[in-house]
Motif scaffolding. Structure first.
Motif, PDB file in Angstrom:
ATOM      1  N   ALA A   1       0.835  -1.213   0.000  1.00 51.29           N
ATOM      2  CA  ALA A   1       0.000   0.000   0.000  1.00 51.29           C
ATOM      3  C   ALA A   1       0.866   1.257   0.000  1.00 51.29           C
ATOM      4  O   ALA A   1       0.661   2.153  -0.827  1.00 51.29           O
ATOM      5  N   VAL A   2       1.826   1.335   0.903  1.00 53.21           N
ATOM      6  CA  VAL A   2       2.633   2.560   1.002  1.00 53.21           C
ATOM      7  C   VAL A   2       3.632   2.683  -0.150  1.00 53.21           C
ATOM      8  O   VAL A   2       4.156   3.766  -0.398  1.00 53.21           O
ATOM      9  N   ALA A   3       3.873   1.604  -0.879  1.00 54.47           N
ATOM     10  CA  ALA A   3       4.762   1.667  -2.039  1.00 54.47           C
ATOM     11  C   ALA A   3       4.184   2.571  -3.128  1.00 54.47           C
ATOM     12  O   ALA A   3       4.916   3.010  -4.015  1.00 54.47           O
ATOM     13  N   GLU A   4       2.889   2.872  -3.067  1.00 55.39           N
ATOM     14  CA  GLU A   4       2.252   3.779  -4.020  1.00 55.39           C
ATOM     15  C   GLU A   4       2.624   5.236  -3.749  1.00 55.39           C
ATOM     16  O   GLU A   4       2.406   6.100  -4.587  1.00 55.39           O
ATOM     17  N   ALA A   5       3.185   5.521  -2.577  1.00 61.34           N
ATOM     18  CA  ALA A   5       3.553   6.885  -2.194  1.00 61.34           C
ATOM     19  C   ALA A   5       4.908   7.257  -2.790  1.00 61.34           C
ATOM     20  O   ALA A   5       5.661   6.404  -3.253  1.00 61.34           O
ATOM     21  N   ASP A   6       5.216   8.553  -2.752  1.00 57.51           N
ATOM     22  CA  ASP A   6       6.523   9.013  -3.208  1.00 57.51           C
ATOM     23  C   ASP A   6       7.607   8.687  -2.178  1.00 57.51           C
ATOM     24  O   ASP A   6       8.742   8.415  -2.539  1.00 57.51           O
ATOM     25  N   ARG A   7       7.239   8.747  -0.914  1.00 66.17           N
ATOM     26  CA  ARG A   7       8.152   8.408   0.173  1.00 66.17           C
ATOM     27  C   ARG A   7       7.350   7.752   1.275  1.00 66.17           C
ATOM     28  O   ARG A   7       6.177   8.073   1.482  1.00 66.17           O
ATOM     29  N   PHE A   8       7.979   6.846   2.031  1.00 67.34           N
ATOM     30  CA  PHE A   8       7.318   6.258   3.186  1.00 67.34           C
ATOM     31  C   PHE A   8       8.369   5.799   4.178  1.00 67.34           C
ATOM     32  O   PHE A   8       9.549   5.677   3.849  1.00 67.34           O
ATOM     33  N   GLY A   9       7.934   5.597   5.398  1.00 66.03           N
ATOM     34  CA  GLY A   9       8.862   5.155   6.430  1.00 66.03           C
ATOM     35  C   GLY A   9       8.127   4.689   7.663  1.00 66.03           C
ATOM     36  O   GLY A   9       6.891   4.692   7.718  1.00 66.03           O
ATOM     37  N   LEU A  10       8.905   4.305   8.657  1.00 61.66           N
ATOM     38  CA  LEU A  10       8.364   3.816   9.921  1.00 61.66           C
ATOM     39  C   LEU A  10       9.160   4.457  11.043  1.00 61.66           C
ATOM     40  O   LEU A  10      10.397   4.402  11.050  1.00 61.66           O
ATOM     41  N   VAL A  11       8.456   5.082  11.969  1.00 58.15           N
ATOM     42  CA  VAL A  11       9.083   5.661  13.145  1.00 58.15           C
ATOM     43  C   VAL A  11       8.720   4.762  14.322  1.00 58.15           C
ATOM     44  O   VAL A  11       7.541   4.514  14.570  1.00 58.15           O
TER      45      VAL A  11
END
Length: 92
Positions: free
Chosen positions: A52-62
């Motif tokens: 799902a988040v791979a569709e974004a320009d950037r993603f991460g986990l805090v």
């Protein structure tokens, strides 16, 4: 709604389908999605979340010991294009 908002909403819907509660916020240059990630998320659901988040320009986990884990994703808004991008004083 701008295309970035549509994409962010689609990401949030996929996260919701995986069992996460996502928040979508519109900003001047991007739309963001955030979701708290429980410790008990299975490997299969992690796969769905990452797709799902791979569709974004950037993603991460805090991840912190105080606040747990927060997944985030950013979808940039398109830069408007015009015939006069440099402005009237732009020289080549």
């Amino acid at each position: 709604m701008p295309a970035s908002g549509v994409t962010a909403a689609a990401i949030a819907a996929r996260l919701y389908a995986a069992g996460l509660v996502a928040r979508v916020e519109e900003h001047d240059r991007y739309a963001s999605v955030e979701a708290e990630v429980p410790d008990s998320l299975s490997a299969g659901l992690w796969r769905e979340v990452l797709e799902a988040v791979a569709e974004a320009d950037r993603f991460g986990l805090v991840a912190t010991s105080l606040n747990g884990r927060t997944l985030w994703a950013v979808v940039r808004k398109a830069v408007p294009t015009t015939g006069d991008v440099g402005g009237p004083s732009y020289q080549r």
